[in-house]
Design a protein around this motif. Structure first.
Motif, PDB file in Angstrom:
ATOM      1  N   LEU A 179      -4.004  14.112  -0.016  1.00 31.11           N
ATOM      2  CA  LEU A 179      -3.905  15.546  -0.238  1.00 31.11           C
ATOM      3  C   LEU A 179      -4.145  16.240   1.087  1.00 31.11           C
ATOM      4  CD1 LEU A 179      -5.889  15.946  -3.590  1.00 31.11           C
ATOM      5  CD2 LEU A 179      -3.460  15.444  -3.242  1.00 31.11           C
ATOM      6  N   CYS A 180      -3.262  17.166   1.430  1.00 32.31           N
ATOM      7  CA  CYS A 180      -3.277  17.724   2.778  1.00 32.31           C
ATOM      8  C   CYS A 180      -2.838  19.184   2.736  1.00 32.31           C
ATOM      9  CB  CYS A 180      -2.341  16.889   3.650  1.00 32.31           C
ATOM     10  SG  CYS A 180      -2.136  17.447   5.339  1.00 32.31           S
ATOM     11  N   ALA A 181      -3.610  20.043   3.386  1.00 43.98           N
ATOM     12  CA  ALA A 181      -3.210  21.439   3.521  1.00 43.98           C
ATOM     13  C   ALA A 181      -2.106  21.558   4.559  1.00 43.98           C
ATOM     14  CB  ALA A 181      -4.406  22.305   3.906  1.00 43.98           C
ATOM     15  N   GLY A 182      -1.241  22.548   4.387  1.00 43.73           N
ATOM     16  CA  GLY A 182      -0.115  22.710   5.300  1.00 43.73           C
ATOM     17  C   GLY A 182      -0.462  23.401   6.592  1.00 43.73           C
ATOM     18  N   GLN A 215      -7.298  18.655  12.302  1.00 42.36           N
ATOM     19  CA  GLN A 215      -7.703  19.960  12.830  1.00 42.36           C
ATOM     20  C   GLN A 215      -7.120  21.075  11.977  1.00 42.36           C
ATOM     21  OE1 GLN A 215      -6.697  20.498  16.932  1.00 42.36           O
ATOM     22  NE2 GLN A 215      -8.257  19.108  17.685  1.00 42.36           N
ATOM     23  N   SER A 216      -7.979  22.023  11.611  1.00 41.52           N
ATOM     24  CA  SER A 216      -7.509  23.203  10.901  1.00 41.52           C
ATOM     25  C   SER A 216      -6.956  24.193  11.920  1.00 41.52           C
ATOM     26  CB  SER A 216      -8.659  23.842  10.116  1.00 41.52           C
ATOM     27  OG  SER A 216      -8.251  25.064   9.558  1.00 41.52           O
ATOM     28  N   LEU A 217      -5.737  24.673  11.684  1.00 38.71           N
ATOM     29  CA  LEU A 217      -5.078  25.592  12.614  1.00 38.71           C
ATOM     30  C   LEU A 217      -5.192  27.051  12.165  1.00 38.71           C
ATOM     31  CD1 LEU A 217      -1.828  23.500  13.174  1.00 38.71           C
ATOM     32  CD2 LEU A 217      -3.919  23.479  14.548  1.00 38.71           C
ATOM     33  N   SER A 218      -5.898  27.280  11.053  1.00 36.24           N
ATOM     34  CA  SER A 218      -5.999  28.643  10.513  1.00 36.24           C
ATOM     35  C   SER A 218      -7.443  29.124  10.428  1.00 36.24           C
ATOM     36  CB  SER A 218      -5.363  28.703   9.125  1.00 36.24           C
ATOM     37  OG  SER A 218      -3.996  28.383   9.195  1.00 36.24           O
ATOM     38  N   ARG A 246       0.837  -1.204   0.000  1.00 35.32           N
ATOM     39  CA  ARG A 246       0.000   0.000   0.000  1.00 35.32           C
ATOM     40  C   ARG A 246       0.871   1.253   0.000  1.00 35.32           C
ATOM     41  NH1 ARG A 246      -4.085  -1.902   4.724  1.00 35.32           N
ATOM     42  NH2 ARG A 246      -2.281  -3.085   5.381  1.00 35.32           N
ATOM     43  N   ARG A 247       1.525   1.498  -1.116  1.00 37.05           N
ATOM     44  CA  ARG A 247       2.408   2.650  -1.225  1.00 37.05           C
ATOM     45  C   ARG A 247       1.581   3.936  -1.133  1.00 37.05           C
ATOM     46  NH1 ARG A 247       3.464  -0.314  -5.629  1.00 37.05           N
ATOM     47  NH2 ARG A 247       2.825   1.400  -6.980  1.00 37.05           N
ATOM     48  N   LEU A 248       2.056   4.875  -0.336  1.00 35.08           N
ATOM     49  CA  LEU A 248       1.327   6.123  -0.093  1.00 35.08           C
ATOM     50  C   LEU A 248       2.127   7.309  -0.587  1.00 35.08           C
ATOM     51  CD1 LEU A 248      -1.038   7.686   1.278  1.00 35.08           C
ATOM     52  CD2 LEU A 248       0.339   7.698   3.369  1.00 35.08           C
ATOM     53  N   GLY A 249       1.466   8.187  -1.340  1.00 32.98           N
ATOM     54  CA  GLY A 249       2.047   9.467  -1.719  1.00 32.98           C
ATOM     55  C   GLY A 249       1.320  10.574  -0.987  1.00 32.98           C
ATOM     56  N   VAL A 250       2.048  11.537  -0.477  1.00 35.71           N
ATOM     57  CA  VAL A 250       1.462  12.649   0.268  1.00 35.71           C
ATOM     58  C   VAL A 250       1.833  13.954  -0.419  1.00 35.71           C
ATOM     59  CG1 VAL A 250       1.289  13.830   2.495  1.00 35.71           C
ATOM     60  CG2 VAL A 250       1.675  11.351   2.421  1.00 35.71           C
ATOM     61  N   VAL A 251       0.817  14.763  -0.730  1.00 39.72           N
ATOM     62  CA  VAL A 251       1.039  16.086  -1.316  1.00 39.72           C
ATOM     63  C   VAL A 251       0.526  17.116  -0.319  1.00 39.72           C
ATOM     64  CG1 VAL A 251       0.523  17.669  -3.201  1.00 39.72           C
ATOM     65  CG2 VAL A 251       0.803  15.216  -3.667  1.00 39.72           C
ATOM     66  N   ILE A 252       1.434  17.932   0.189  1.00 43.43           N
ATOM     67  CA  ILE A 252       1.085  18.987   1.145  1.00 43.43           C
ATOM     68  C   ILE A 252       1.253  20.334   0.450  1.00 43.43           C
ATOM     69  CG2 ILE A 252       1.677  20.098   3.339  1.00 43.43           C
ATOM     70  CD1 ILE A 252       2.690  17.434   4.341  1.00 43.43           C
ATOM     71  N   VAL A 253       0.200  21.132   0.474  1.00 37.88           N
ATOM     72  CA  VAL A 253       0.257  22.486  -0.075  1.00 37.88           C
ATOM     73  C   VAL A 253       0.072  23.456   1.076  1.00 37.88           C
ATOM     74  CG1 VAL A 253      -0.776  24.145  -1.646  1.00 37.88           C
ATOM     75  CG2 VAL A 253      -0.613  21.736  -2.306  1.00 37.88           C
ATOM     76  N   SER A 254       1.090  24.253   1.321  1.00 33.65           N
ATOM     77  CA  SER A 254       1.070  25.156   2.465  1.00 33.65           C
ATOM     78  C   SER A 254       0.611  26.546   2.048  1.00 33.65           C
ATOM     79  CB  SER A 254       2.464  25.239   3.091  1.00 33.65           C
ATOM     80  OG  SER A 254       2.477  26.131   4.176  1.00 33.65           O
ATOM     81  N   PRO A 255      -0.212  27.202   2.878  1.00 32.75           N
ATOM     82  CA  PRO A 255      -0.556  28.607   2.616  1.00 32.75           C
ATOM     83  C   PRO A 255       0.704  29.470   2.600  1.00 32.75           C
ATOM     84  CG  PRO A 255      -1.966  27.669   4.329  1.00 32.75           C
ATOM     85  CD  PRO A 255      -0.866  26.686   4.093  1.00 32.75           C
ATOM     86  N   ARG A 256       0.591  30.642   2.000  1.00 33.79           N
ATOM     87  CA  ARG A 256       1.772  31.492   1.856  1.00 33.79           C
ATOM     88  C   ARG A 256       2.362  31.923   3.184  1.00 33.79           C
ATOM     89  NH1 ARG A 256      -1.263  32.252  -2.586  1.00 33.79           N
ATOM     90  NH2 ARG A 256      -0.166  32.251  -4.592  1.00 33.79           N
ATOM     91  N   GLU A 257       1.529  31.971   4.236  1.00 34.36           N
ATOM     92  CA  GLU A 257       2.072  32.376   5.531  1.00 34.36           C
ATOM     93  C   GLU A 257       2.989  31.313   6.115  1.00 34.36           C
ATOM     94  OE1 GLU A 257      -1.157  32.122   4.881  1.00 34.36           O
ATOM     95  OE2 GLU A 257      -1.694  34.209   4.537  1.00 34.36           O
ATOM     96  N   ASN A 258       2.671  30.016   5.827  1.00 36.61           N
ATOM     97  CA  ASN A 258       3.497  28.891   6.292  1.00 36.61           C
ATOM     98  C   ASN A 258       3.674  28.853   7.808  1.00 36.61           C
ATOM     99  OD1 ASN A 258       4.283  27.897   3.589  1.00 36.61           O
ATOM    100  ND2 ASN A 258       5.321  29.868   3.436  1.00 36.61           N
ATOM    101  N   ARG A 259       2.701  29.365   8.546  1.00 30.58           N
ATOM    102  CA  ARG A 259       2.860  29.434   9.992  1.00 30.58           C
ATOM    103  C   ARG A 259       2.757  28.074  10.664  1.00 30.58           C
ATOM    104  NH1 ARG A 259      -1.613  33.204  12.088  1.00 30.58           N
ATOM    105  NH2 ARG A 259      -2.752  32.098  10.437  1.00 30.58           N
ATOM    106  N   HIS A 260       1.969  27.180  10.088  1.00 28.07           N
ATOM    107  CA  HIS A 260       1.694  25.909  10.759  1.00 28.07           C
ATOM    108  C   HIS A 260       2.294  24.718  10.024  1.00 28.07           C
ATOM    109  CE1 HIS A 260      -1.070  28.140  13.290  1.00 28.07           C
ATOM    110  NE2 HIS A 260      -1.707  28.569  12.226  1.00 28.07           N
ATOM    111  N   LEU A 261       3.153  24.959   9.058  1.00 23.73           N
ATOM    112  CA  LEU A 261       3.699  23.866   8.260  1.00 23.73           C
ATOM    113  C   LEU A 261       4.493  22.884   9.112  1.00 23.73           C
ATOM    114  CD1 LEU A 261       4.131  22.513   5.567  1.00 23.73           C
ATOM    115  CD2 LEU A 261       6.009  24.106   5.095  1.00 23.73           C
TER     116      LEU A 261
END
Length: 261
Positions: free
Chosen positions: A116-119, A230-233, A27-42
């Motif tokens: 797919l995951c937000a940063g 949990q969304s931190l933003s 079960r190979r997993l690929g993770v794509v994280i896209v961080s908001p421009r502030e990048n405070r919680h990355l």
């Protein structure tokens, strides 16, 4: 399981088929994280992901992070702290759709499932494993949308339905017709069937346009409230107007051909 490829009888070369007789394909997993421009919680997001990865022994994971606007100093620091992560270099003004497509192009050749995951979210313990196990045990499902809440652990308004003016029920397992790219997992085949995200569309129309193509392609998505993050933003899942007149059909030219094991 391994098979022997014999260039000569004396010196066989063993090549992994990435298949186990009991559990099936790895079960190979690929993770794509896209961080908001502030990048405070990355950093918090990556720590929570690494914690999940540590519990998934035997699951190869490829991680690509797209963080438009990340300074060179911070990039050097992140590369030192997370040496196994692939950091994508994008223009400061790159859209989220552009960042997602770049990440997909990087991880799809090595993945059976794609997260797919937000940063700016924190993954709760066991959430990634829950998604993987669900897709593994439900071969008819093409993807799942996880439960995204705020810092007070209250469920957010997660958009999981197309063409619905009613607030969706967020407490039960059910079918979904839309996608929340801030927190979801799909089979890699899904992107080869319907393509990537339309980078020409504004705001979050590209997300809804992809969901329309997924529906036309008969993809089956499910909502898993117990796969929590949990969304931190601020409040997650803000619903925006869908401008159908602005849609353009694209079919993921950036996405390489998919080859099953």
């Amino acid at each position: 399981m391994h098979v022997a490829v014999k260039p000569s009888a004396r010196h066989p070369i063993f090549v992994s088929t990435q298949y186990d007789a009991v559990t099936g394909p790895v079960r190979r997993l690929g993770v794509v994280i896209v961080s908001p421009r502030e990048n405070r919680h990355l950093d918090t997001c990556l720590v929570s992901l690494m914690r999940e990865m540590a519990t998934m022994e035997g699951t190869p994971v490829t991680v690509a992070v797209a963080a438009p606007g990340l300074s060179h100093t911070r990039l050097v620091e992140f590369r030192r702290e997370y040496p196994g992560v692939d950091w994508l270099t994008l223009d400061e003004h790159a859209s989220t759709a552009r960042a997602l497509n770049a990440g997909l192009a990087r991880v799809l050749p090595y993945s059976r499932f794609v997260l797919l995951c937000a940063g700016d979210i924190e993954i709760q313990p066991g959430a990634v494993r829950h998604m993987i196990d669900f897709l593994h045990h439900h071969p008819d499902a093409d993807g799942c949308v996880g439960g995204l809440g705020d810092v007070a652990a209250r469920p957010g308004w997660t958009l999981t339905r197309l063409l619905s003016f009613l607030s969706p029920r967020l407490t039960g397992f059910r079918r979904a017709t839309s996608l929340q790219t801030a927190w979801c997992m799909l089979r890699a085949e899904a992107f080869y069937r319907v393509g990537g995200f339309d980078e020409a569309l504004e705001t979050r129309d590209w997300e809804s346009e992809w969901a329309y193509r997924a529906r036309k392609g008969h993809l089956r998505l499910w909502y898993l409230p117990d796969a929590r993050a949990q969304s931190l933003s601020g409040s997650p899942g803000v619903r925006e107007r869908f401008h159908s007149h602005g849609l353009r059909a694209t079919f993921g030219a950036r996405v390489p051909p998919f080859d099953l094991d």
